[in-house]
Design a protein around this motif. Structure first.
Motif, PDB file in Angstrom:
ATOM      1  N   ASN A   1       0.431  -1.262   0.670  1.00 54.72           N
ATOM      2  CA  ASN A   1      -0.018   0.219  -0.088  1.00 54.72           C
ATOM      3  C   ASN A   1       0.768   1.370  -0.194  1.00 54.72           C
ATOM      4  O   ASN A   1       2.253   1.390   0.799  1.00 54.72           O
ATOM      5  CB  ASN A   1      -0.773  -0.287   1.456  1.00 54.72           C
TER       6      ASN A   1
ATOM      7  N   SER B   1       0.489   5.922   0.381  1.00 55.21           N
ATOM      8  CA  SER B   1      -0.975   6.940   0.738  1.00 55.21           C
ATOM      9  C   SER B   1      -0.177   7.884   0.297  1.00 55.21           C
ATOM     10  O   SER B   1       0.991   8.316   0.799  1.00 55.21           O
ATOM     11  CB  SER B   1      -0.908   6.279   1.869  1.00 55.21           C
TER      12      SER B   1
ATOM     13  N   GLU C   1      -0.583  12.521   0.919  1.00 59.46           N
ATOM     14  CA  GLU C   1      -1.251  13.458   1.255  1.00 59.46           C
ATOM     15  C   GLU C   1      -1.256  15.082   1.895  1.00 59.46           C
ATOM     16  O   GLU C   1       0.130  14.754   1.752  1.00 59.46           O
ATOM     17  CB  GLU C   1      -2.561  13.796   2.818  1.00 59.46           C
TER      18      GLU C   1
ATOM     19  N   TYR D   1      -6.268  13.585  -0.771  1.00 62.50           N
ATOM     20  CA  TYR D   1      -5.298  12.185  -0.527  1.00 62.50           C
ATOM     21  C   TYR D   1      -6.173  11.346  -1.431  1.00 62.50           C
ATOM     22  O   TYR D   1      -6.497  11.311  -2.199  1.00 62.50           O
ATOM     23  CB  TYR D   1      -6.273  12.249   0.481  1.00 62.50           C
ATOM     24  N   TYR D   2      -4.726  10.576  -0.984  1.00 64.74           N
ATOM     25  CA  TYR D   2      -5.093   9.050  -2.169  1.00 64.74           C
ATOM     26  C   TYR D   2      -3.884   7.771  -1.432  1.00 64.74           C
ATOM     27  O   TYR D   2      -3.121   8.476  -0.533  1.00 64.74           O
ATOM     28  CB  TYR D   2      -3.935   9.239  -3.750  1.00 64.74           C
ATOM     29  N   ALA D   3      -5.038   6.806  -1.202  1.00 62.99           N
ATOM     30  CA  ALA D   3      -4.333   5.910  -1.526  1.00 62.99           C
ATOM     31  C   ALA D   3      -4.438   4.607  -2.274  1.00 62.99           C
ATOM     32  O   ALA D   3      -5.608   4.260  -2.390  1.00 62.99           O
ATOM     33  CB  ALA D   3      -4.182   5.566   0.375  1.00 62.99           C
TER      34      ALA D   3
END
Length: 806
Positions: free
Chosen positions: A403, A405, A407, A425-427
């Motif tokens: 994963n 992420s 921000e 935000y993106y994850a």
């Protein structure tokens, strides 16, 4: 003392010892003062008054993504500093729960992970790739999506903040009912310092940990922290009872077996020695760098490596067989856990001008793991090699999670009429796993009862969001806050399926194992229909409205309405399930009394929980199995929480937390293979129960935690500090089914004791945990023959740690 795996003793691992927690409940300045809001740097405790004064030190928190005094932060939040973590010997989240009102954590054996419940709401299935938690975990503000990762072992922490209530605006999805933010200790420029600790205890416990702060010129510093903790398992192995050969033969023939096929039970199938269930063997190291690149740009970056070679906990007979002990098992599956994770976390802060700052927070993590687990728990002794009992293993052959992420935050600084912040935000996650369940009649040399393999080669999650929050400082006393967050989610399953034993007479009946690929023809398995392929799209807007009013410099009241949500997704068969949401109505107060000697924080809340995602392993009408997720109507929760911290004298400290919770389920027809349930009238489920109106699990109506310590001053400046910590809670259910005493933890009191001697910078700390050796259930099941098993918190343990700060 029980024997531990000899391998564990051969490892010399880098320093660090057990540290984490005690509840510094309401903690703030002796008197409130106007504090300019700074960028959301990591939480740092700042003392108001000397350590030997009667004033409780102030605690600064980052719950609002700004650094603010706890007593001026209008959120129900428990902040636990490093000293409290150490006093309470915190190693995992499960050690934190007693320090936070309304907080519970349950052990889930087959995956060896801990799931969390807050204010009566949680998800016991958040141990798998299919289910997300309602309580989100963050490290340095970076979301940790999987419970098996680095949050499993807590070390070198500056503080833990537990935010109660929905945190969907600033903290995002999966913080439906709260968030836990762990702040690691950051490097300090210009300072050469450190600490090293080691300890021993019963169950052959060995622990070591340490941290070193190394200055790198005038603009940078490096911190190196490491920990190793190990102990034997708590659970002994039982010997297979002696069964006369004639009785075995008779049982085999009564079960339809032919004389020519008979064989005696092989006692070597049952585990007699080796690693025991409930063992710990965990190691982690963290490298952290702080670099002031230019006066207005600061960069914190860290790399963390974590390895777990312990064993899962175990389902134990709640009523032991005659001649056996509760803490023992008749096991035919050796326990193993192998987990490795790597994480990089970065925070770049740019102060554009005295009124404006830009932050970029990013994280990348990778996890891989496998485990073996005895699911049947030896509840029934086999009568022959293919009759009587059952053999069932739950084996995670492989699981891989990746994963990342990102921000971006833009926020105002200083004291302004409107304090605001905006964020993007993106994850994304990419997961794959294989999970095997062989179930055989009698023993693993018997006949197939059912077996299958669940293979998910590619599962992805992508989540993007935009958010904003602003506080209008109407006056010095009155403040109005509003916030919104829009989140968009996408989940995909590609190429995944379950593979079920097809009963082919041409294939030997042996347990499915990594050497068997059920996808290949001729292996004795057929794919489930339909496959798990599918795509889920969803979006949600969450928000916050809050008003807080400072009655005077020492008392504040607040009221809020906030929402949180957890994304929907895909389950076995590619079927979608919907998102769940929670709307929380809350009023609270924060008070600093008697010139700073006492802090009292209270909250009263009502939560309306919609579309609760209930997940459970089920058998489908066609004989296939899988994990099914259904959206219940939800639940309603009402609660009252209180935290009190008092410095009675210069040498006496008292902390008290109280929580009342009433959590009631909405309409739900629930099915689960973990429980013996009646035939289901609802199409698509074999066995089920209408649990509408039942109490939510892991939600005692009342709980209390009391801590007290006294400091005795000795000659030469040395001190001795005895402490006592007592937790009480009323009875609570362990599942939504509310199936009677076997499915219930009765009311209990648990007490821990400690004694710490300090001289200059050297100290030694002795402790006893669970002094009365109470058997406290965290989960239960009766899916095998209606016989109740449970997992338990550890029995009584004792030990000591010693260390030096320099």
């Amino acid at each position: 003392m029980k024997s531990t795996a000899t391998q564990a003793f051969r490892r010399a691992r880098a320093p660090i010892q057990l540290a984490i927690l005690t509840l510094l409940a309401g903690i703030s300045a002796a008197h409130a003062q106007d504090v300019a809001q700074a960028p959301a740097a990591p939480a740092v405790s700042k003392s108001v008054g000397s350590a030997d004064s009667n004033v409780i030190p102030e605690v600064v928190v980052t719950a609002t993504k700004r650094s603010t005094p706890l007593q001026k932060t209008p959120i129900a939040i428990t902040a636990i500093n490093a000293a409290s973590l150490q006093d309470n010997h915190v190693q995992t989240i499960q050690d934190v729960v007693n320090l936070v009102p309304g907080f519970q954590a349950t052990g889930q054996g087959d995956h060896g992970v801990i799931t969390m419940t807050l204010r009566g709401i949680g998800n016991d299935s958040a141990k798998t790739e299919y289910a997300d938690p309602e309580v989100a975990s963050f490290i340095d503000g970076i979301y940790s999506p999987r419970p098996e990762g680095a949050t499993s072992l807590l070390f070198d922490l500056e503080a833990i903040e537990v935010l109660r209530g929905p945190q969907g605006t600033l903290w995002g999805r999966n913080s439906t009912v709260g968030a836990v933010n762990m702040q690691t200790t950051k490097p300090v420029i210009g300072e050469r310092s450190g600490n090293i600790e080691a300890g021993m205890g019963d169950y052959k416990r060995l622990g070591t940990r340490g941290a070193f702060n190394i200055p790198l010129g005038e603009t940078a510093a490096l911190r190196i922290a490491a920990v190793h903790e190990q102990h034997e398992g708590y659970i002994d192995y039982q010997k297979l009872p002696s069964i006369p050969l004639a009785d075995q033969r008779a049982a085999f023939k009564a079960g339809g077996g032919k004389d020519s096929d008979f064989r005696a039970i092989n006692p070597n199938l049952f585990i007699a020695n080796g690693p025991q269930y409930g063992a710990q063997d965990q190691t982690a190291v963290r490298l952290s760098l702080l670099w002031n690149i230019v006066p207005d740009v600061k960069w914190n970056v860290s790399y963390e490596k974590y390895a777990d070679r312990g064993t899962p906990s175990m389902n134990l007979l709640q009523t032991p067989r005659a001649g056996t002990d509760l803490w023992s098992t008749l096991s035919d599956v050796a326990p193993t856990v192998k987990r490795d994770s790597d994480a990089i976390r970065s925070r770049l802060e740019y102060t554009i001008n005295p009124s404006l700052a830009l932050h970029y927070i990013a994280g990348v993590a990778r996890f891989s793991g496998s485990s073996t687990f005895d699911q049947d728990g030896g509840v029934v002794v086999p009568t022959s090699f293919s009759t009587g009992g059952k053999y069932q293993a739950n084996n995670t052959v492989a699981s891989h999670y990746k994963n990342h992420s990102h921000e971006l935050e833009l926020q105002s600084l200083g004291k302004q009429t409107v304090d605001w912040q905006l964020g993007l935000y993106y994850a994304a996650e990419k997961n794959d796993m294989r999970f095997d369940i062989p179930i055989f009649n009698g023993t693993q040399e018997g006949t197939v009862n059912w077996q299958g393999s669940f293979i998910q080669p590619k599962q992805t999650v992508a989540s993007s969001a935009a958010f904003g929050q602003a506080t209008w400082n109407i006056s010095d006393k009155l403040h109005l806050t509003g916030g919104l967050r829009y989140t968009k989610d996408k989940r995909t399953n590609q190429g995944g399926n379950g593979y079920t034993w097809d009963g082919s007479p041409d294939v030997p009946q042996v347990p499915v194992s990594p050497s068997i690929d059920p996808r290949n023809p001729g292996q004795g398995f057929k794919p489930n229909n339909p496959s798990n392929d599918g795509v889920y799209h969803g979006s949600k807007t969450t928000g916050l409205v809050r008003v807080n009013y400072e009655l005077d410099r020492s008392n504040m009241v607040y009221a809020s309405v906030s929402t949180g949500y957890k994304s929907g997704g895909l389950q076995d068969g590619g079927r979608p399930y919907g998102a769940e949401t929670l709307t929380n109505y809350e009023i609270g107060s924060k008070s600093t009394l008697m010139g700073g000697m006492v802090k009292v924080n209270n909250a009263i809340y009502y939560s309306d929980f919609k579309d609760f995602q209930f997940s459970a392993p089920v058998t489908n009408p066609d004989g296939t199995r899988g994990l099914a997720t259904n959206n219940a109507d939800g639940a309603t929760v009402f609660g009252v929480e209180s935290e009190i911290a008092a410095k009675l004298t210069r040498d006496d400290k008292l902390q008290l937390t109280l929580a009342y919770t009433r959590a009631k389920l909405g309409k739900l027809i629930g099915g689960s293979n973990d429980y013996t349930l009646p035939a289901c009238p609802v199409a698509g489920i074999d066995y089920c129960l209408d649990v509408t109106g039942n109490a939510m699990p892991h939600a005692p109506k009342f709980s209390m935690q009391l801590q007290y310590q006294h400091t005795f001053e000795l000659a030469g400046g040395a001190t001795v500090v005895p402490r006592i910590s007592t937790h009480y809670e009323t009875a609570s259910w362990l599942s939504v089914f509310n199936l009677g005493e076997g499915d219930r933890q009765k009311a209990y009191t648990r007490t821990d004791l400690g004694l710490r001697y300090t001289s200059n910078k050297w100290w030694v700390d002795a402790f006893v945990r669970n002094v009365a050796d109470k058997n406290i259930k965290t989960s239960a099941a009766n899916g095998f023959y209606g016989i109740w098993v449970a997992q338990y918190l550890p029995p009584r343990t004792f030990g000591f740690n010693t260390g030096v700060d320099f």
